[in-house]
Design a protein around this motif. Structure first.
Motif, PDB file in Angstrom:
ATOM      1  N   SER A  53     -39.571  25.169 -67.828  1.00 30.13           N
ATOM      2  CA  SER A  53     -40.452  24.050 -67.466  1.00 30.13           C
ATOM      3  C   SER A  53     -41.904  24.519 -67.290  1.00 30.13           C
ATOM      4  N   LEU A  54     -42.084  25.761 -66.871  1.00 29.62           N
ATOM      5  CA  LEU A  54     -43.440  26.293 -66.697  1.00 29.62           C
ATOM      6  C   LEU A  54     -44.138  26.562 -68.029  1.00 29.62           C
ATOM      7  N   THR A  55     -43.367  26.761 -69.091  1.00 26.09           N
ATOM      8  CA  THR A  55     -43.975  27.067 -70.394  1.00 26.09           C
ATOM      9  C   THR A  55     -43.931  25.885 -71.368  1.00 26.09           C
ATOM     10  N   ALA A  56     -43.126  24.884 -71.082  1.00 34.38           N
ATOM     11  CA  ALA A  56     -42.955  23.757 -72.011  1.00 34.38           C
ATOM     12  C   ALA A  56     -44.278  23.054 -72.300  1.00 34.38           C
ATOM     13  N   GLY A  57     -44.614  22.985 -73.582  1.00 38.75           N
ATOM     14  CA  GLY A  57     -45.806  22.280 -74.011  1.00 38.75           C
ATOM     15  C   GLY A  57     -47.120  22.948 -73.640  1.00 38.75           C
ATOM     16  N   ARG A  58     -47.057  24.183 -73.172  1.00 36.97           N
ATOM     17  CA  ARG A  58     -48.272  24.890 -72.760  1.00 36.97           C
ATOM     18  C   ARG A  58     -48.542  26.079 -73.673  1.00 36.97           C
ATOM     19  N   SER A  59     -49.790  26.455 -73.723  1.00 40.09           N
ATOM     20  CA  SER A  59     -50.179  27.666 -74.423  1.00 40.09           C
ATOM     21  C   SER A  59     -49.825  28.849 -73.532  1.00 40.09           C
ATOM     22  N   VAL A  60     -49.069  29.811 -74.063  1.00 39.87           N
ATOM     23  CA  VAL A  60     -48.637  30.976 -73.294  1.00 39.87           C
ATOM     24  C   VAL A  60     -49.283  32.225 -73.888  1.00 39.87           C
ATOM     25  N   ILE A  82     -51.457  29.537 -65.313  1.00 43.48           N
ATOM     26  CA  ILE A  82     -50.443  29.831 -64.298  1.00 43.48           C
ATOM     27  C   ILE A  82     -49.792  31.167 -64.624  1.00 43.48           C
ATOM     28  N   ASP A  83     -49.880  32.128 -63.685  1.00 41.20           N
ATOM     29  CA  ASP A  83     -49.195  33.404 -63.850  1.00 41.20           C
ATOM     30  C   ASP A  83     -47.699  33.141 -63.668  1.00 41.20           C
ATOM     31  N   LEU A  84     -46.919  33.361 -64.711  1.00 44.70           N
ATOM     32  CA  LEU A  84     -45.502  33.001 -64.670  1.00 44.70           C
ATOM     33  C   LEU A  84     -44.714  33.791 -63.631  1.00 44.70           C
ATOM     34  N   SER A  85     -44.981  35.082 -63.500  1.00 43.88           N
ATOM     35  CA  SER A  85     -44.266  35.888 -62.506  1.00 43.88           C
ATOM     36  C   SER A  85     -44.555  35.380 -61.095  1.00 43.88           C
ATOM     37  N   CYS A  86     -45.817  35.180 -60.790  1.00 42.51           N
ATOM     38  CA  CYS A  86     -46.198  34.705 -59.455  1.00 42.51           C
ATOM     39  C   CYS A  86     -45.583  33.344 -59.158  1.00 42.51           C
ATOM     40  N   GLN A  87     -45.618  32.454 -60.130  1.00 39.54           N
ATOM     41  CA  GLN A  87     -45.098  31.107 -59.904  1.00 39.54           C
ATOM     42  C   GLN A  87     -43.586  31.107 -59.718  1.00 39.54           C
ATOM     43  N   MET A  88     -42.883  31.954 -60.449  1.00 42.09           N
ATOM     44  CA  MET A  88     -41.426  32.030 -60.287  1.00 42.09           C
ATOM     45  C   MET A  88     -41.066  32.503 -58.885  1.00 42.09           C
ATOM     46  N   VAL A  89     -41.815  33.474 -58.344  1.00 44.42           N
ATOM     47  CA  VAL A  89     -41.570  33.950 -56.984  1.00 44.42           C
ATOM     48  C   VAL A  89     -41.954  32.866 -55.978  1.00 44.42           C
ATOM     49  N   ARG A  90     -43.126  32.273 -56.150  1.00 44.61           N
ATOM     50  CA  ARG A  90     -43.609  31.223 -55.248  1.00 44.61           C
ATOM     51  C   ARG A  90     -42.607  30.076 -55.137  1.00 44.61           C
ATOM     52  N   ASP A  91     -42.014  29.714 -56.267  1.00 37.87           N
ATOM     53  CA  ASP A  91     -41.106  28.568 -56.308  1.00 37.87           C
ATOM     54  C   ASP A  91     -39.673  28.920 -55.919  1.00 37.87           C
ATOM     55  N   GLY A  92     -39.409  30.213 -55.635  1.00 42.74           N
ATOM     56  CA  GLY A  92     -38.099  30.631 -55.157  1.00 42.74           C
ATOM     57  C   GLY A  92     -37.042  30.862 -56.226  1.00 42.74           C
ATOM     58  N   PHE A  93     -37.469  31.054 -57.477  1.00 46.78           N
ATOM     59  CA  PHE A  93     -36.515  31.262 -58.561  1.00 46.78           C
ATOM     60  C   PHE A  93     -36.420  32.720 -59.003  1.00 46.78           C
ATOM     61  N   ALA A  94     -37.191  33.591 -58.370  1.00 46.16           N
ATOM     62  CA  ALA A  94     -37.171  35.030 -58.649  1.00 46.16           C
ATOM     63  C   ALA A  94     -37.695  35.743 -57.408  1.00 46.16           C
ATOM     64  N   VAL A  95     -37.470  37.058 -57.361  1.00 46.13           N
ATOM     65  CA  VAL A  95     -37.998  37.879 -56.278  1.00 46.13           C
ATOM     66  C   VAL A  95     -38.926  38.932 -56.869  1.00 46.13           C
ATOM     67  N   GLN A  96     -39.873  39.383 -56.050  1.00 46.43           N
ATOM     68  CA  GLN A  96     -40.758  40.451 -56.501  1.00 46.43           C
ATOM     69  C   GLN A  96     -39.973  41.758 -56.537  1.00 46.43           C
ATOM     70  N   ARG A  97     -40.029  42.467 -57.638  1.00 44.16           N
ATOM     71  CA  ARG A  97     -39.342  43.738 -57.801  1.00 44.16           C
ATOM     72  C   ARG A  97     -39.927  44.449 -59.022  1.00 44.16           C
ATOM     73  N   TYR A  98     -39.821  45.737 -59.071  1.00 42.53           N
ATOM     74  CA  TYR A  98     -40.245  46.550 -60.229  1.00 42.53           C
ATOM     75  C   TYR A  98     -41.747  46.558 -60.439  1.00 42.53           C
ATOM     76  N   GLY A  99     -42.522  46.231 -59.457  1.00 44.74           N
ATOM     77  CA  GLY A  99     -43.979  46.248 -59.621  1.00 44.74           C
ATOM     78  C   GLY A  99     -44.635  45.439 -58.539  1.00 44.74           C
ATOM     79  N   ARG A 100     -45.942  45.552 -58.448  1.00 48.36           N
ATOM     80  CA  ARG A 100     -46.691  44.849 -57.413  1.00 48.36           C
ATOM     81  C   ARG A 100     -47.438  43.674 -58.046  1.00 48.36           C
ATOM     82  N   LEU A 101     -47.069  42.470 -57.630  1.00 45.95           N
ATOM     83  CA  LEU A 101     -47.751  41.289 -58.125  1.00 45.95           C
ATOM     84  C   LEU A 101     -49.064  41.100 -57.383  1.00 45.95           C
ATOM     85  N   ASN A 102     -50.055  40.616 -58.087  1.00 49.61           N
ATOM     86  CA  ASN A 102     -51.340  40.293 -57.482  1.00 49.61           C
ATOM     87  C   ASN A 102     -51.571  38.802 -57.698  1.00 49.61           C
TER      88      ASN A 102
END
Length: 103
Positions: A53-60, A82-102
């Protein structure tokens, strides 16, 4: 249009392999969590569908930042600002791991 197998990967255009989103881990699809590994809890289908839903119809736009131990590109991706990694964590569908998000 991007294709998403799960909530932390993206495949664009004619790319032969999925690329892993930087800094996050999403719930694994059934059967994908290897024995002995503690996988991220949650609904893998909801996570994948939210990323779609975050990428549908958008330029990625994606930028390669690393290569993971399986040889996949690790990428930072933005869809219409929209930074996809940040938004997935913000929305509760992923956790931060394997790197530091800014975010």
């Amino acid at each position: 249009m991007p294709y998403h197998h799960d909530g932390d990967a993206i495949r664009c255009g004619g790319a032969g392999r999925s690329m892993r989103l930087y800094g996050i881990d999403a719930p694994e699809m059934p059967g994908a969590c290897r024995p002995g590994r503690q996988c991220t809890p949650g609904d893998p289908y909801a996570s994948r569908d939210h990323l779609s839903s975050l990428t549908a119809g958008r330029s990625v736009r994606c930028e390669k930042v690393d290569t993971d131990r399986y040889g996949r590109s690790v990428v930072r991706c933005v869809a219409s600002g929209i930074d996809l990694s940040c938004q997935m964590v913000r929305d509760g569908f992923a956790v931060q791991r394997y790197g530091r998000l800014n975010c």
